[in-house]
Design a protein around this motif. Structure first.
Motif, short mmCIF file in Angstrom:
data_model
loop_
_atom_site.label_atom_id
_atom_site.label_comp_id
_atom_site.label_asym_id
_atom_site.label_seq_id
_atom_site.Cartn_x
_atom_site.Cartn_y
_atom_site.Cartn_z
N MET A 1 67.34 31.63 -69.23
CA MET A 1 67.65 31.50 -68.14
C MET A 1 66.27 32.42 -67.56
N ALA A 2 66.05 31.86 -66.24
CA ALA A 2 64.88 32.54 -65.46
C ALA A 2 64.99 32.33 -64.13
N TYR A 3 64.25 32.99 -63.22
CA TYR A 3 64.09 32.62 -61.89
C TYR A 3 63.01 31.48 -61.68
N GLN A 4 63.49 30.44 -60.93
CA GLN A 4 62.63 29.37 -60.60
C GLN A 4 62.36 29.41 -58.93
N ILE A 5 61.24 29.08 -58.62
CA ILE A 5 60.90 29.07 -57.12
C ILE A 5 61.10 27.61 -56.52
N ASP A 6 61.95 27.42 -55.72
CA ASP A 6 62.27 26.05 -55.26
C ASP A 6 61.37 25.70 -54.11
N SER A 7 61.26 24.45 -53.62
CA SER A 7 60.29 23.79 -52.37
C SER A 7 60.35 24.53 -51.20
N SER A 8 61.31 25.25 -51.11
CA SER A 8 61.25 25.93 -49.63
C SER A 8 60.31 27.05 -49.71
N CYS A 9 59.42 27.52 -50.87
CA CYS A 9 58.33 28.45 -50.89
C CYS A 9 57.26 28.12 -49.85
N ILE A 10 56.88 29.25 -48.94
CA ILE A 10 55.94 29.16 -48.03
C ILE A 10 54.63 29.79 -48.43
N GLY A 11 54.36 30.32 -49.57
CA GLY A 11 53.23 30.94 -50.17
C GLY A 11 52.90 32.21 -49.82
N CYS A 12 53.85 33.06 -49.33
CA CYS A 12 53.37 34.32 -48.68
C CYS A 12 53.08 35.32 -49.86
N GLY A 13 53.49 35.06 -51.15
CA GLY A 13 52.82 35.99 -52.07
C GLY A 13 53.55 37.14 -52.32
N ALA A 14 54.77 37.44 -51.30
CA ALA A 14 55.39 38.57 -51.57
C ALA A 14 56.01 38.82 -53.17
N CYS A 15 56.68 37.67 -53.70
CA CYS A 15 57.34 38.01 -54.87
C CYS A 15 56.28 38.14 -56.05
N ALA A 16 55.21 37.60 -55.80
CA ALA A 16 54.30 37.89 -57.00
C ALA A 16 53.65 39.51 -56.94
N SER A 17 53.77 40.20 -55.90
CA SER A 17 53.44 41.50 -55.86
C SER A 17 54.59 42.28 -56.32
N GLU A 18 55.75 41.90 -56.28
CA GLU A 18 56.75 42.60 -56.58
C GLU A 18 57.28 42.44 -57.91
N CYS A 19 56.92 41.52 -58.54
CA CYS A 19 57.23 41.21 -59.80
C CYS A 19 56.76 41.90 -60.82
N PRO A 20 57.76 42.85 -61.88
CA PRO A 20 57.29 43.80 -62.53
C PRO A 20 56.50 43.29 -63.78
N THR A 21 56.69 41.93 -64.32
CA THR A 21 56.04 41.37 -65.42
C THR A 21 54.92 40.55 -64.93
N SER A 22 54.55 40.49 -63.72
CA SER A 22 53.30 39.86 -63.35
C SER A 22 53.71 38.49 -63.65
#
Ligand code: SF4
Ligand code: SF4
Length: 56
Positions: A1-22
């Motif tokens: 199991m893992a999170y996946q980003i679906d096609s609604s992503c608008i490319g803002c990058g907020a998630c990448a900044s928050e991810c603890p494992t980069s």
């Protein structure tokens, strides 16, 4: 199991900044999760303005 980003992503990058494992990186204007490194913390889903990250 893992999170996946679906096609609604608008490319803002907020998630990448928050991810603890980069483990989220930009790929062609949208962002994708390296599922092998995802610890399912949910931070990406919490900050995403469009709800694109989903547990899959
Ligand atoms: Fe990163 Fe956590 Fe999202 Fe997994 S659930 S991609 S570890 S922020
Ligand atoms: Fe895409 Fe949501 Fe991440 Fe922004 S926070 S890059 S919309 S998945």
């Amino acid at each position: 199991m893992a999170y996946q980003i679906d096609s609604s992503c608008i490319g803002c990058g907020a998630c990448a900044s928050e991810c603890p494992t980069s483990c989220i990186a930009e790929d062609g204007g949208v962002f994708k999760v390296n599922e092998a490194e995802c610890i399912e913390c949910g931070s990406c889903a919490n900050v995403c303005p469009v709800g694109a990250p989903k547990l899959a």
